[in-house]
Design a protein around this motif. Structure first.
Motif, PDB file in Angstrom:
ATOM      1  N   LEU A  98      11.782  22.320   3.674  1.00  0.00           N
ATOM      2  CA  LEU A  98      10.907  21.767   3.027  1.00  0.00           C
ATOM      3  C   LEU A  98      10.926  20.351   3.727  1.00  0.00           C
ATOM      4  CD1 LEU A  98       8.150  21.263   0.981  1.00  0.00           C
ATOM      5  CD2 LEU A  98       9.783  21.061  -0.659  1.00  0.00           C
ATOM      6  N   ALA A  99      10.128  19.872   4.252  1.00  0.00           N
ATOM      7  CA  ALA A  99       9.836  18.416   4.807  1.00  0.00           C
ATOM      8  C   ALA A  99       8.882  17.524   4.012  1.00  0.00           C
ATOM      9  CB  ALA A  99       9.563  18.525   6.184  1.00  0.00           C
ATOM     10  N   ALA A 100       9.335  16.352   3.596  1.00  0.00           N
ATOM     11  CA  ALA A 100       8.737  15.405   2.973  1.00  0.00           C
ATOM     12  C   ALA A 100       8.238  14.250   3.725  1.00  0.00           C
ATOM     13  CB  ALA A 100       9.146  15.068   1.778  1.00  0.00           C
ATOM     14  N   ALA A 101       6.955  13.562   3.771  1.00  0.00           N
ATOM     15  CA  ALA A 101       6.821  12.428   4.535  1.00  0.00           C
ATOM     16  C   ALA A 101       5.980  11.515   3.645  1.00  0.00           C
ATOM     17  CB  ALA A 101       5.990  12.552   5.734  1.00  0.00           C
ATOM     18  N   GLY A 102       6.284  10.194   3.593  1.00  0.00           N
ATOM     19  CA  GLY A 102       5.703   9.198   2.627  1.00  0.00           C
ATOM     20  C   GLY A 102       6.525   8.824   1.699  1.00  0.00           C
ATOM     21  N   GLU A 103       5.699   8.578   0.609  1.00  0.00           N
ATOM     22  CA  GLU A 103       6.239   8.200  -0.523  1.00  0.00           C
ATOM     23  C   GLU A 103       6.322   9.085  -1.867  1.00  0.00           C
ATOM     24  OE1 GLU A 103       4.631   4.379  -1.962  1.00  0.00           O
ATOM     25  OE2 GLU A 103       5.124   3.475   0.107  1.00  0.00           O
ATOM     26  N   SER A 121      12.706   7.269  -9.252  1.00  0.00           N
ATOM     27  CA  SER A 121      13.614   8.322 -10.231  1.00  0.00           C
ATOM     28  C   SER A 121      12.811   9.552 -10.578  1.00  0.00           C
ATOM     29  CB  SER A 121      13.800   7.560 -11.496  1.00  0.00           C
ATOM     30  OG  SER A 121      12.608   7.157 -12.237  1.00  0.00           O
ATOM     31  N   ALA A 122      11.555   9.765 -10.631  1.00  0.00           N
ATOM     32  CA  ALA A 122      10.853  10.937 -10.813  1.00  0.00           C
ATOM     33  C   ALA A 122      11.348  12.082  -9.749  1.00  0.00           C
ATOM     34  CB  ALA A 122       9.428  10.858 -10.935  1.00  0.00           C
ATOM     35  N   GLY A 123      11.181  11.623  -8.753  1.00  0.00           N
ATOM     36  CA  GLY A 123      11.489  12.546  -7.350  1.00  0.00           C
ATOM     37  C   GLY A 123      12.992  12.550  -7.083  1.00  0.00           C
ATOM     38  N   LEU A 124      13.712  11.799  -7.585  1.00  0.00           N
ATOM     39  CA  LEU A 124      15.222  11.850  -7.918  1.00  0.00           C
ATOM     40  C   LEU A 124      15.597  13.109  -8.833  1.00  0.00           C
ATOM     41  CD1 LEU A 124      17.959  10.919  -6.175  1.00  0.00           C
ATOM     42  CD2 LEU A 124      17.995   9.357  -8.186  1.00  0.00           C
ATOM     43  N   ALA A 125      15.011  13.246  -9.772  1.00  0.00           N
ATOM     44  CA  ALA A 125      15.262  13.988 -10.873  1.00  0.00           C
ATOM     45  C   ALA A 125      14.782  15.332 -10.673  1.00  0.00           C
ATOM     46  CB  ALA A 125      14.413  13.530 -12.163  1.00  0.00           C
ATOM     47  N   MET A 164       0.912  -1.213   0.020  1.00  0.00           N
ATOM     48  CA  MET A 164       0.072  -0.065   0.155  1.00  0.00           C
ATOM     49  C   MET A 164       0.776   1.264  -0.092  1.00  0.00           C
ATOM     50  SD  MET A 164      -3.135   0.894   2.682  1.00  0.00           S
ATOM     51  CE  MET A 164      -3.630   2.388   2.751  1.00  0.00           C
ATOM     52  N   THR A 165       0.484   2.111  -0.823  1.00  0.00           N
ATOM     53  CA  THR A 165       1.195   3.464  -1.049  1.00  0.00           C
ATOM     54  C   THR A 165       0.972   4.421   0.162  1.00  0.00           C
ATOM     55  OG1 THR A 165       1.466   3.305  -3.369  1.00  0.00           O
ATOM     56  CG2 THR A 165       1.617   5.511  -2.431  1.00  0.00           C
ATOM     57  N   THR A 166       2.180   4.958   0.751  1.00  0.00           N
ATOM     58  CA  THR A 166       2.015   5.857   1.723  1.00  0.00           C
ATOM     59  C   THR A 166       1.715   7.257   1.161  1.00  0.00           C
ATOM     60  OG1 THR A 166       3.371   4.504   3.140  1.00  0.00           O
ATOM     61  CG2 THR A 166       2.983   6.898   3.800  1.00  0.00           C
ATOM     62  N   VAL A 177      10.790   9.905   4.474  1.00  0.00           N
ATOM     63  CA  VAL A 177      10.465   9.542   3.289  1.00  0.00           C
ATOM     64  C   VAL A 177      10.661   7.982   3.205  1.00  0.00           C
ATOM     65  CG1 VAL A 177      10.811   9.569   0.703  1.00  0.00           C
ATOM     66  CG2 VAL A 177      10.477  11.701   2.060  1.00  0.00           C
ATOM     67  N   GLU A 178       9.852   7.302   2.826  1.00  0.00           N
ATOM     68  CA  GLU A 178       9.939   5.691   2.752  1.00  0.00           C
ATOM     69  C   GLU A 178      10.361   5.308   1.232  1.00  0.00           C
ATOM     70  OE1 GLU A 178       6.082   4.517   4.118  1.00  0.00           O
ATOM     71  OE2 GLU A 178       6.296   5.595   5.977  1.00  0.00           O
TER      72      GLU A 178
END
Length: 100
Positions: A19-24, A61-65, A1-3, A56-57
């Motif tokens: 900027l803080a991110a949490a999840g996927e 590649s899209a996020g990395l880009a 299941m996606t977070t 971030v769990e």
């Protein structure tokens, strides 16, 4: 299941923008992440925006880009899960990447 991805922007007590991110972060929400990162970088008056990925769990590649596009204006803080990915990808050679 996606977070679900949660993004929070603010400042540390010393004034550094965060900027803080949490999840996927994946292809399904990379545009949202990119937009938030672009806005946070544009609004940052400090030399660098701190991008907190400690909660971030998953990062594809899209996020990395997106991180690569702003490497000259960000610093990244990450946990042990993503640290190897950021090193192997070469991002740590372009910007500061700190682990917990």
């Amino acid at each position: 299941m996606t977070t679900a991805l949660t993004l929070t922007s603010g400042q540390r007590p010393d004034g550094v923008p965060v900027l803080a991110a949490a999840g996927e972060i994946d292809m399904s929400n990379a545009d949202t992440f990119a937009s938030a990162l672009r806005d946070a970088v544009a609004g940052a008056t400090a030399a660098a925006l701190l991008v907190d990925l400690t909660a971030v769990e998953y990062l594809d590649s899209a996020g990395l880009a997106t991180l690569f596009q702003h490497a000259d204006r960000i610093e990244v803080v990450t946990g042990p899960l993503l640290a190897p990915l950021l090193t192997v990808s070469g991002l740590s050679e372009l910007t500061t990447v700190r682990g917990l």
